[in-house]
Design a protein around this motif. Structure first.
Motif, PDB file in Angstrom:
ATOM      1  N   THR A 599       0.834  -1.202   0.000  1.00  0.00           N
ATOM      2  CA  THR A 599       0.000   0.000   0.000  1.00  0.00           C
ATOM      3  C   THR A 599       0.868   1.250   0.000  1.00  0.00           C
ATOM      4  N   GLN A 602       1.617   2.452  -3.484  1.00  0.00           N
ATOM      5  CA  GLN A 602       0.530   3.067  -4.248  1.00  0.00           C
ATOM      6  C   GLN A 602       0.361   4.499  -3.783  1.00  0.00           C
ATOM      7  N   SER A 603       1.225   5.391  -4.339  1.00  0.00           N
ATOM      8  CA  SER A 603       1.284   6.750  -3.819  1.00  0.00           C
ATOM      9  C   SER A 603       0.272   7.652  -4.492  1.00  0.00           C
ATOM     10  N   GLY A 604      -0.285   7.226  -5.610  1.00  0.00           N
ATOM     11  CA  GLY A 604      -1.202   8.092  -6.341  1.00  0.00           C
ATOM     12  C   GLY A 604      -0.494   9.085  -7.265  1.00  0.00           C
ATOM     13  N   LYS A 605       0.848   9.025  -7.334  1.00  0.00           N
ATOM     14  CA  LYS A 605       1.591   9.975  -8.188  1.00  0.00           C
ATOM     15  C   LYS A 605       2.027   9.260  -9.457  1.00  0.00           C
ATOM     16  N   VAL A 606       1.545   9.777 -10.600  1.00  0.00           N
ATOM     17  CA  VAL A 606       1.776   9.100 -11.868  1.00  0.00           C
ATOM     18  C   VAL A 606       3.262   8.976 -12.166  1.00  0.00           C
ATOM     19  N   ARG A 607       3.993  10.009 -11.812  1.00  0.00           N
ATOM     20  CA  ARG A 607       5.422  10.003 -12.195  1.00  0.00           C
ATOM     21  C   ARG A 607       6.204   8.973 -11.406  1.00  0.00           C
ATOM     22  N   VAL A 610       5.670   5.837 -13.299  1.00  0.00           N
ATOM     23  CA  VAL A 610       6.515   5.810 -14.502  1.00  0.00           C
ATOM     24  C   VAL A 610       7.942   5.460 -14.126  1.00  0.00           C
ATOM     25  N   THR A 611       8.425   6.061 -13.029  1.00  0.00           N
ATOM     26  CA  THR A 611       9.779   5.739 -12.566  1.00  0.00           C
ATOM     27  C   THR A 611       9.892   4.243 -12.291  1.00  0.00           C
ATOM     28  N   ALA A 614      10.114   2.403 -15.506  1.00  0.00           N
ATOM     29  CA  ALA A 614      11.417   2.614 -16.145  1.00  0.00           C
ATOM     30  C   ALA A 614      12.488   1.791 -15.450  1.00  0.00           C
ATOM     31  N   ILE A 618      14.697  -1.216 -17.033  1.00  0.00           N
ATOM     32  CA  ILE A 618      16.162  -1.215 -17.038  1.00  0.00           C
ATOM     33  C   ILE A 618      16.694  -2.483 -16.391  1.00  0.00           C
TER      34      ILE A 618
END
Lengths: 627, 102
Positions: A599, A602-607, A610-611, A614, A618
């Motif tokens: 939980t 699940q921060s609610g931050k889209v970026r 994405v990180t 990514a 990698i």
């Protein structure tokens, strides 16, 4: 004429059929029909029993017993108990008393439970009870007997907790069930022992083989008898398992009358009488039966003396009277025990039904000290109740209770295994009995009226009570003066081993009579004429201590609470988190921890997501490239 | 006309992809994030076209047309979401749309 042989099954089958009808369709039937089915089915089995009894007496069968084998119950590896009924003089008496008293109490219940919402449920349970009880006494096989035994235990549980919405009643029901279960477990182990050693559970065959294979006093005989005694003690509320019966009064009063006075609690007496050969083979156990009976009748008598709840007085009195039956069984006076069972069923059912009428017309008032003066308000109840109390206190010459109790006392005195000590205990018990009986009568019906009685009992309640009152008086004359009762039972039991103290039955009878009457006079003096003696006695230092001890039934409840219940609960609490539980708790903790970590991601931050993608890409690419 | 060496093409595609990804990671406005995603898609398209010309196959160009279609669909959905978000939150900052936390 129909052969008696084929009629036996009707007796237990009729109440069972009534139970099925009421359990399946009871909620849709009108009240009149429910009462008709409930009382009618028991009435039918009463007529079957009367018919069986009459034809048994007019034309006694060979070997003094009818057997009806219905079918084989189980057939596995040589173990093949049958569903078979056995009618001998002993079961004739039991069946007659049970169906007659049962029918009268069912009639009474039709009026007593009139306004109860659980009308159909009540009669369904009662019918199931009567069916199980008749199975118990008619069973030819100990396994079938055990089925009936557990059946009546179940019904007792269901009916004590009949008003289940009150938590106290549920507790009383569980207590009765658990305490009798202790005895039942001993009984079951006894059955295993008997089967593994003698290879059958058919009662007659079993008794025959026991007499052949076991020497008197041998270890196996003693163990088997002791285990059966355990069962009997639990069911019949004798020391040390008597604590459940006073609490069982939480049930409706007709239940107390039928199950906890007249029939079920005497199942232990029946069991011992039925397997008397075993007890004769184990003299030590038989002596224990007598001692248990004597101790119980005294302890319960003292407790009855100080109760304030009308029904609890009767409950302790029941324990005490069954103590008399055990005392008789213990000295080998089998017929006397059964005789007392019969008269006790009459007068104790009468007393309970009378108490029920008192309680219902005083709007559920159980406390005797809030009654008083009911003599003029409820004259019919008063008269019948006094007859019951007289019979219970064994008023000489007139009442049934005198003849049965006197027979017990005489045989205790004269029997080889009895003696003056046990006799003295019985005599002291007789004094206590008439003392507490008339304490109850004087406090309830005499003195000034403290509560006004509302409403008179209807016909369906009065008629059974009057019939029982007649039986409580007339029941004694089946034995005196012609010894019809013991003569009838003679083929079923060996005669009492008399120690030839032949002289003096008359003298003992006179002594017992004097004791009984003096108890009544003493009660009149202490509780009616000058009650301040009783008050000062129970308020003095020592007196109040004794009063509290007796009131709590000699503190057995507290003793068991400290000795058994508390340690058990403590052990259960300690073992809550034992090793095995830790494994399962570990699973819980692990998944809870992973859940908390996930939980967090699940921060609610889209970026952030994405990180994550990514970095994941990698890592996977790195793995692919490097490997 | 001399052919562009395949390495140059791939380096261009890689550089575009990394630029696009950095854009998604650092920009907070949802419009710029959508633009950056477009750049990443086109970087993949360049890689396909370069590979197609290297092996003289039409598949690379087929894949590029396919990517164009996917990009168009993605933009239509993405822009619709952006408009809804602006209606709801009066901003285009993606950090403000963090209510799905936990």
């Amino acid at each position: 004429m129909i052969a008696m042989n084929d009629m036996l099954w009707i007796m237990p089958a009729a109440p069972f059929a009534g139970f099925l009808v009421l359990a399946l369709a009871g909620s849709r039937l009108p009240r009149k029909w429910i009462a008709a089915v409930g009382a009618g089915s028991v009435g039918l089995s009463m007529f079957a029993a009367l018919f069986a009894g009459c034809s048994f007496m007019s034309a006694p069968p060979g070997m003094h017993a009818y057997v009806q084998v219905l079918r084989t119950w189980i057939d596995v590896a040589g173990f093949s108990p049958k569903i078979a009924f056995y009618l001998d003089p002993l079961s004739v008496i039991m069946v007659l008393v049970m169906t007659v008293v049962g029918f009268l109490i069912h009639l009474y219940s039709a009026g007593f439970m009139r306004d109860d919402e659980g009308y159909a449920r009540f009669f369904a349970y009662m019918n199931l009870f009567v069916g199980s009880m008749l199975t118990l006494v008619l069973a030819e096989d100990l396994l079938l007997l055990y089925l009936g035994w557990e059946g009546v235990g179940l019904c007792s549980y269901l009916l004590i907790g009949f008003w289940y919405k009150d938590e106290v009643n549920g507790y009383a029901a569980r207590k009765a069930f658990v305490v009798t279960r202790v005895g039942d477990t001993a009984f079951a182990i006894g059955l295993f022992l008997l089967y593994s050693n003698l290879g059958t559970l058919q009662i007659q065959e079993l008794m025959y083989r026991a007499g052949q294979q076991w020497a008197p006093g041998s270890v196996l005989a003693v163990a088997a008898a002791a285990l059966l005694l355990g069962g009997a003690v639990g069911k019949s509320a004798q020391l040390p398992l008597q604590t459940w019966l006073p609490d069982a009064m939480a049930g409706p009063t007709p239940v107390s009358a039928l199950i906890h006075a007249a029939t079920m609690v005497t199942a232990g007496v029946y069991l011992i009488a039925r397997t008397h050969v075993l007890f004769t083979l184990a003299p030590a156990v038989q002596a224990a039966v007598a001692v248990i009976g004597a101790a119980t009748l005294l302890l319960a008598g003292f407790s009855a003396l100080v109760q304030s709840d009308l029904k609890r007085v009767l409950a302790y009195s029941t324990i005490s009277q069954i103590g008399y039956m055990f005392l008789a069984l213990g000295v080998g006076a089998w017929s006397a025990a059964i005789f007392h069972f019969m008269t006790h069923a009459f007068f104790k059912a009468l007393l309970f039904l009378g108490a029920g009428m008192v309680i219902i017309s005083l709007h559920e008032e159980h406390n005797m000290f809030k009654m008083g003066g009911l003599r003029t308000q409820l004259p019919l109840v008063y008269r019948t109740f006094v007859i019951g109390a007289l019979s219970l206190s064994a008023l000489p010459l007139l009442t049934a209770g005198f003849y049965s109790k006197d027979l017990i006392l005489w045989e205790v005195w004269s029997s080889k295994s009895g003696g003056p000590l046990l006799w003295a205990a019985g005599l002291a018990g007789a004094l206590l009995t008439s003392l507490y009986s008339f304490r109850m009568v004087f406090i309830t019906f005499f003195g000034e009226a403290k509560t006004k009685a509302g409403g008179k009992p209807g016909m369906s309640m009065s008629v059974p009570v009057v019939i029982l009152a007649v039986l409580s008086v007339a029941g004694g004359f089946v034995e005196v003066p012609v010894h019809f009762f013991t003569g009838f039972l003679a083929p079923a039991f060996p005669p009492v081993q008399s120690a030839n103290k032949a002289a003096g039955e008359i003298i003992l009878q006179i002594i017992a009579g004097i004791v009984s009457v003096s108890g009544i006079v003493l009660a009149w003096f202490l509780f009616l004429r000058s009650p301040h003696y009783d008050k000062t006695l129970s308020q003095s230092g020592f007196g109040s201590l004794v009063h509290r001890l007796w009131f709590a039934g000699w503190g057995f409840d507290r003793l068991y609470d400290v000795l058994i219940i508390k340690p058990f609960l403590w052990a259960a609490k300690v073992n809550r988190d034992d090793f095995i539980d830790l494994i399962y708790l570990g699973v819980v903790w692990t998944s809870a921890g992973i859940n908390r970590f996930l939980t967090f991601t699940q921060s609610g931050k889209v970026r952030w997501y994405v990180t994550g993608v990514a970095i994941g890409a990698i890592v996977i690419l790195g793995i692919v490239v490097l490997l | 006309m001399t052919a562009v060496p395949v390495e140059h093409g791939l380096i261009l595609a890689g550089a575009l992809f990394v630029l696009g990804m950095l854009g998604v990671l650092v920009r907070r406005s949802i419009i710029f994030m959508l633009l950056s995603v477009e750049i990443m898609l086109n970087a993949a398209g360049v890689a396909f076209v370069v590979a197609g010309s290297r092996w003289q196959q039409p598949d690379g160009q087929v894949m590029f047309i396919f990517i164009l279609a996917v990009a168009a669909a993605e933009v239509s959905v993405g822009l619709a979401l952006a408009i809804r978000m602006y209606h709801k939150l009066k901003t285009l900052d993606t950090n403000a749309a963090g209510r799905m936390k936990g």
